[in-house]
Motif scaffolding. Structure first.
Motif, PDB file in Angstrom:
ATOM      1  N   LYS A   1     -28.198 -82.947  12.776  1.00  0.00           N
ATOM      2  CA  LYS A   1     -28.338 -83.623  14.121  1.00  0.00           C
ATOM      3  C   LYS A   1     -27.217 -83.018  15.201  1.00  0.00           C
ATOM      4  O   LYS A   1     -27.685 -82.755  16.567  1.00  0.00           O
ATOM      5  CB  LYS A   1     -28.413 -84.980  14.027  1.00  0.00           C
ATOM      6  N   GLN A   2     -25.849 -82.875  14.807  1.00  0.00           N
ATOM      7  CA  GLN A   2     -24.904 -82.395  15.582  1.00  0.00           C
ATOM      8  C   GLN A   2     -25.288 -80.880  16.160  1.00  0.00           C
ATOM      9  O   GLN A   2     -24.963 -80.587  17.021  1.00  0.00           O
ATOM     10  CB  GLN A   2     -23.641 -82.473  14.822  1.00  0.00           C
ATOM     11  N   ASP A   3     -25.949 -80.118  15.140  1.00  0.00           N
ATOM     12  CA  ASP A   3     -26.425 -78.812  15.604  1.00  0.00           C
ATOM     13  C   ASP A   3     -27.809 -78.842  16.353  1.00  0.00           C
ATOM     14  O   ASP A   3     -28.314 -77.642  16.419  1.00  0.00           O
ATOM     15  CB  ASP A   3     -26.735 -77.937  14.427  1.00  0.00           C
ATOM     16  N   LYS A   4     -28.233 -80.036  16.606  1.00  0.00           N
ATOM     17  CA  LYS A   4     -29.408 -80.069  17.443  1.00  0.00           C
ATOM     18  C   LYS A   4     -30.634 -79.149  17.017  1.00  0.00           C
ATOM     19  O   LYS A   4     -31.550 -78.796  17.621  1.00  0.00           O
ATOM     20  CB  LYS A   4     -29.078 -79.754  18.807  1.00  0.00           C
ATOM     21  N   LEU A   5     -30.962 -79.440  15.740  1.00  0.00           N
ATOM     22  CA  LEU A   5     -32.128 -78.893  15.113  1.00  0.00           C
ATOM     23  C   LEU A   5     -33.376 -79.991  15.476  1.00  0.00           C
ATOM     24  O   LEU A   5     -33.178 -80.913  15.599  1.00  0.00           O
ATOM     25  CB  LEU A   5     -31.895 -78.840  13.427  1.00  0.00           C
ATOM     26  N   PRO A   6     -34.364 -79.310  15.566  1.00  0.00           N
ATOM     27  CA  PRO A   6     -35.744 -80.034  15.737  1.00  0.00           C
ATOM     28  C   PRO A   6     -35.768 -80.902  14.761  1.00  0.00           C
ATOM     29  O   PRO A   6     -35.529 -80.999  13.482  1.00  0.00           O
ATOM     30  CB  PRO A   6     -36.775 -78.993  15.449  1.00  0.00           C
ATOM     31  N   LYS A   7     -36.357 -82.386  15.102  1.00  0.00           N
ATOM     32  CA  LYS A   7     -36.481 -83.398  14.025  1.00  0.00           C
ATOM     33  C   LYS A   7     -37.190 -83.078  12.902  1.00  0.00           C
ATOM     34  O   LYS A   7     -37.152 -83.536  11.809  1.00  0.00           O
ATOM     35  CB  LYS A   7     -37.273 -84.603  14.929  1.00  0.00           C
ATOM     36  N   GLY A   8     -38.558 -82.237  13.018  1.00  0.00           N
ATOM     37  CA  GLY A   8     -39.218 -81.748  11.755  1.00  0.00           C
ATOM     38  C   GLY A   8     -38.296 -81.148  10.890  1.00  0.00           C
ATOM     39  O   GLY A   8     -38.547 -81.232   9.463  1.00  0.00           O
ATOM     40  N   GLU A   9     -37.557 -79.943  11.262  1.00  0.00           N
ATOM     41  CA  GLU A   9     -36.702 -79.274  10.546  1.00  0.00           C
ATOM     42  C   GLU A   9     -35.576 -80.090   9.582  1.00  0.00           C
ATOM     43  O   GLU A   9     -35.179 -79.967   8.622  1.00  0.00           O
ATOM     44  CB  GLU A   9     -36.157 -78.069  11.340  1.00  0.00           C
ATOM     45  N   ILE A  10     -35.051 -80.944  10.496  1.00  0.00           N
ATOM     46  CA  ILE A  10     -34.274 -82.141   9.997  1.00  0.00           C
ATOM     47  C   ILE A  10     -34.704 -82.853   8.619  1.00  0.00           C
ATOM     48  O   ILE A  10     -34.160 -82.844   7.813  1.00  0.00           O
ATOM     49  CB  ILE A  10     -33.660 -82.990  10.910  1.00  0.00           C
ATOM     50  N   ASP A  11     -36.065 -83.554   8.904  1.00  0.00           N
ATOM     51  CA  ASP A  11     -36.537 -84.124   7.974  1.00  0.00           C
ATOM     52  C   ASP A  11     -37.118 -83.323   6.861  1.00  0.00           C
ATOM     53  O   ASP A  11     -36.607 -83.809   5.775  1.00  0.00           O
ATOM     54  CB  ASP A  11     -37.655 -84.695   8.491  1.00  0.00           C
ATOM     55  N   ALA A  12     -37.345 -82.293   6.930  1.00  0.00           N
ATOM     56  CA  ALA A  12     -37.588 -81.232   5.798  1.00  0.00           C
ATOM     57  C   ALA A  12     -36.459 -80.947   5.026  1.00  0.00           C
ATOM     58  O   ALA A  12     -36.639 -81.012   3.740  1.00  0.00           O
ATOM     59  CB  ALA A  12     -38.633 -80.302   6.227  1.00  0.00           C
ATOM     60  N   ARG A  13     -35.344 -80.569   5.748  1.00  0.00           N
ATOM     61  CA  ARG A  13     -34.325 -80.348   5.231  1.00  0.00           C
ATOM     62  C   ARG A  13     -33.455 -81.215   4.354  1.00  0.00           C
ATOM     63  O   ARG A  13     -32.981 -81.120   3.183  1.00  0.00           O
ATOM     64  CB  ARG A  13     -33.104 -79.808   6.197  1.00  0.00           C
ATOM     65  N   VAL A  14     -33.569 -82.585   5.006  1.00  0.00           N
ATOM     66  CA  VAL A  14     -33.006 -83.815   4.142  1.00  0.00           C
ATOM     67  C   VAL A  14     -33.975 -83.883   2.763  1.00  0.00           C
ATOM     68  O   VAL A  14     -33.253 -84.375   1.772  1.00  0.00           O
ATOM     69  CB  VAL A  14     -33.047 -85.116   4.922  1.00  0.00           C
ATOM     70  N   GLN A  15     -35.191 -83.843   2.814  1.00  0.00           N
ATOM     71  CA  GLN A  15     -36.018 -84.221   1.702  1.00  0.00           C
ATOM     72  C   GLN A  15     -35.806 -82.960   0.752  1.00  0.00           C
ATOM     73  O   GLN A  15     -35.759 -83.520  -0.472  1.00  0.00           O
ATOM     74  CB  GLN A  15     -37.708 -84.001   2.206  1.00  0.00           C
ATOM     75  N   GLU A  16     -35.567 -81.965   1.287  1.00  0.00           N
ATOM     76  CA  GLU A  16     -35.234 -80.815   0.163  1.00  0.00           C
ATOM     77  C   GLU A  16     -33.692 -80.992  -0.559  1.00  0.00           C
ATOM     78  O   GLU A  16     -33.811 -80.914  -1.594  1.00  0.00           O
ATOM     79  CB  GLU A  16     -34.826 -79.588   0.995  1.00  0.00           C
ATOM     80  N   MET A  17     -32.972 -81.658   0.119  1.00  0.00           N
ATOM     81  CA  MET A  17     -31.673 -81.796  -0.397  1.00  0.00           C
ATOM     82  C   MET A  17     -31.570 -83.111  -1.457  1.00  0.00           C
ATOM     83  O   MET A  17     -30.995 -83.228  -2.332  1.00  0.00           O
ATOM     84  CB  MET A  17     -30.362 -82.123   0.763  1.00  0.00           C
ATOM     85  N   LEU A  18     -32.506 -84.113  -0.779  1.00  0.00           N
ATOM     86  CA  LEU A  18     -32.494 -85.255  -1.634  1.00  0.00           C
ATOM     87  C   LEU A  18     -33.225 -84.836  -3.013  1.00  0.00           C
ATOM     88  O   LEU A  18     -32.783 -85.307  -4.126  1.00  0.00           O
ATOM     89  CB  LEU A  18     -33.406 -86.499  -1.129  1.00  0.00           C
ATOM     90  N   LYS A  19     -34.233 -84.087  -3.197  1.00  0.00           N
ATOM     91  CA  LYS A  19     -34.796 -83.459  -4.205  1.00  0.00           C
ATOM     92  C   LYS A  19     -33.783 -82.863  -4.819  1.00  0.00           C
ATOM     93  O   LYS A  19     -33.673 -82.757  -6.308  1.00  0.00           O
ATOM     94  CB  LYS A  19     -36.112 -82.551  -4.086  1.00  0.00           C
ATOM     95  N   LEU A  20     -32.963 -81.941  -4.299  1.00  0.00           N
ATOM     96  CA  LEU A  20     -32.079 -80.954  -5.000  1.00  0.00           C
ATOM     97  C   LEU A  20     -31.050 -81.723  -5.897  1.00  0.00           C
ATOM     98  O   LEU A  20     -30.862 -81.625  -6.990  1.00  0.00           O
ATOM     99  CB  LEU A  20     -31.501 -80.102  -4.000  1.00  0.00           C
ATOM    100  N   VAL A  21     -30.526 -82.641  -5.422  1.00  0.00           N
ATOM    101  CA  VAL A  21     -29.553 -83.779  -5.897  1.00  0.00           C
ATOM    102  C   VAL A  21     -30.053 -85.020  -6.636  1.00  0.00           C
ATOM    103  O   VAL A  21     -29.268 -85.653  -6.981  1.00  0.00           O
ATOM    104  CB  VAL A  21     -28.469 -84.035  -5.023  1.00  0.00           C
ATOM    105  N   LYS A  22     -31.494 -85.202  -6.829  1.00  0.00           N
ATOM    106  CA  LYS A  22     -32.168 -85.904  -7.420  1.00  0.00           C
ATOM    107  C   LYS A  22     -31.480 -87.323  -7.053  1.00  0.00           C
ATOM    108  O   LYS A  22     -31.181 -88.137  -7.720  1.00  0.00           O
ATOM    109  CB  LYS A  22     -31.783 -86.035  -9.013  1.00  0.00           C
ATOM    110  N   LEU A  23     -31.814 -87.630  -5.607  1.00  0.00           N
ATOM    111  CA  LEU A  23     -31.321 -88.980  -4.863  1.00  0.00           C
ATOM    112  C   LEU A  23     -32.660 -89.513  -4.063  1.00  0.00           C
ATOM    113  O   LEU A  23     -32.337 -90.381  -3.484  1.00  0.00           O
ATOM    114  CB  LEU A  23     -30.072 -88.608  -4.271  1.00  0.00           C
ATOM    115  N   GLU A  24     -33.962 -88.954  -4.618  1.00  0.00           N
ATOM    116  CA  GLU A  24     -35.077 -89.414  -3.741  1.00  0.00           C
ATOM    117  C   GLU A  24     -35.227 -91.032  -3.667  1.00  0.00           C
ATOM    118  O   GLU A  24     -35.455 -91.571  -2.567  1.00  0.00           O
ATOM    119  CB  GLU A  24     -36.243 -88.589  -4.039  1.00  0.00           C
TER     120      GLU A  24
END
Length: 382
Positions: A121-144
């Motif tokens: 958000k600090q980098d002002k990425l589009p909301k859709g890209e932020i949501d997709a990136r967060v979901q990717e990270m949650l899956k990566l570290v098994k914290l969904e």
């Protein structure tokens, strides 16, 4: 082909390829804080996709070295190159690096999703890209399943994963890990070490970790730089650091080792003979020694490379030391025997407890013999 010691994690050793281009270069780096020199005239190269460890005691300069790469400190002298670009004058938020701190530095009022998304958000990425990136990270570290929990509702290991996901979310070229597992208990720390190595390999990223924990560095890293008083003493793979330390300092810092003062009595291209004051038996090492006959040296040998027995060896007249059991540490899987030699020195010998019963157990005050192969020890001159 270069000699390889120990297990090979993967077919990856660019440091042995003269044509390989370093990804990170510290060139003539010195860092002063007033009159104190934290890092002194240091050169270091790190390769892309390498898991690299900076290892040393507190105050040796390892964290300062990492902070200079991150941009939190500027070198007093020298320069740092990342992928060929000079980092001088580039602020931390514009560098292709991200740093994960020991404290994790999570925002307590934000849930897991919000913590991971903060930098995006600090980098002002589009909301859709932020949501997709967060979901990717949650899956990566098994914290969904924990996406909406606050940090205080999670275990130390889970908070560590949140901090890791937040650090990776911005897709840095280099992830910097400052004592990242220090707050975890021993068992969880060991489990997380393997998760980190698997994650780094899966992502194909360059990881640099600062640690004073020898086992952590040995488990995680492709290569280790052992530091002392602002300088790098040795850079090598974990097995080379352990089996072929280049100084007494490195040998003593990594793992357990016995070091005896000795004198060189004979030396050839493939063997060295030593005597230890107060010990009648000669010591032979099947390797050359840079010292000359008559010079002082150190004989170093790891405890697990010594065989302990109640019986006098009959097949050898060298590499056989006699002593008395001074102390015993029973650790379940192994027993460590502290043996007092004829000259008063105390050395350790490790025995694996492979069976539950021993017919002739070695116990306190027993007279024992320690024997070892000619290729088991090292001759050190510094």
């Amino acid at each position: 082909m270069a000699k390889t010691l120990g297990p090979v994690k993967r077919s990856f050793a660019p440091w042995n390829d003269p044509a390989a281009k370093p990804y990170i270069q510290y060139q003539g780096i010195t860092k002063r804080f007033g009159d104190f020199v934290a890092v002194k005239d240091l050169d270091l190269t790190i390769y892309e996709r390498e898991f690299f460890a900076l290892l040393g005691p507190s105050g040796c300069g390892k964290t300062t070295l990492m902070r200079m790469l991150a941009g939190f400190e500027e070198p007093t002298e020298g320069r740092i190159l990342l992928d060929g670009q000079d980092m001088a004058g580039i602020p931390p938020y514009r560098r292709p690096t991200n740093m994960m701190f020991q404290s994790y530095a999570l925002f307590p009022h934000m849930d897991v999703t919000e913590n991971i998304a903060f930098g995006l958000k600090q980098d002002k990425l589009p909301k859709g890209e932020i949501d997709a990136r967060v979901q990717e990270m949650l899956k990566l570290v098994k914290l969904e399943p924990f996406a909406k929990r606050k940090p205080h509702q999670m275990s130390g290991g889970q908070r560590q994963r949140v901090a890791l996901a937040r650090s990776l979310a911005k897709r840095p070229k280099v992830l910097l890990l400052d004592e990242p597992l220090g707050a975890l208990d021993k068992k969880l720390r060991e489990e997380t070490q393997f998760e980190l190595t698997d994650l780094q390999y899966e992502l194909g990223m360059t990881f640099i970790i600062v640690t004073h924990d020898q086992e952590e560095a040995m488990t995680l890293a492709d290569r280790i730089a052992v530091m002392d008083k602002g300088k790098i003493v040795q850079v090598a793979t974990p097995a080379e650091i352990y089996e072929e330390p280049n100084t007494r300092y490195v040998a003593d810092f990594i793992g357990n080792i016995n070091i005896l003062d000795a004198g060189v009595t004979a030396s050839s291209a493939d063997a060295t003979k030593l005597t230890v004051p107060g010990i009648p038996a000669a010591i032979e090492v099947s390797r050359a020694c840079p010292a000359s006959v008559g010079d002082a040296a150190f004989f170093a040998i790891r405890p697990e490379k010594m065989h302990i027995s109640l019986d006098r060896p009959v097949e050898t007249t060298v590499n056989a030391l006699q002593g008395e059991i001074w102390d015993i540490a029973y650790l379940g899987d192994v027993s460590i025997y502290h043996v007092r030699l004829d000259n008063g020195s105390v050395v350790k010998a490790t025995v694996t407890n492979a069976t539950r019963l021993v017919e002739r157990p070695i116990t306190w005050h027993d007279k024992v013999w320690l024997t070892f192969a000619r290729d088991a020890g090292l001759v050190l001159t510094a």
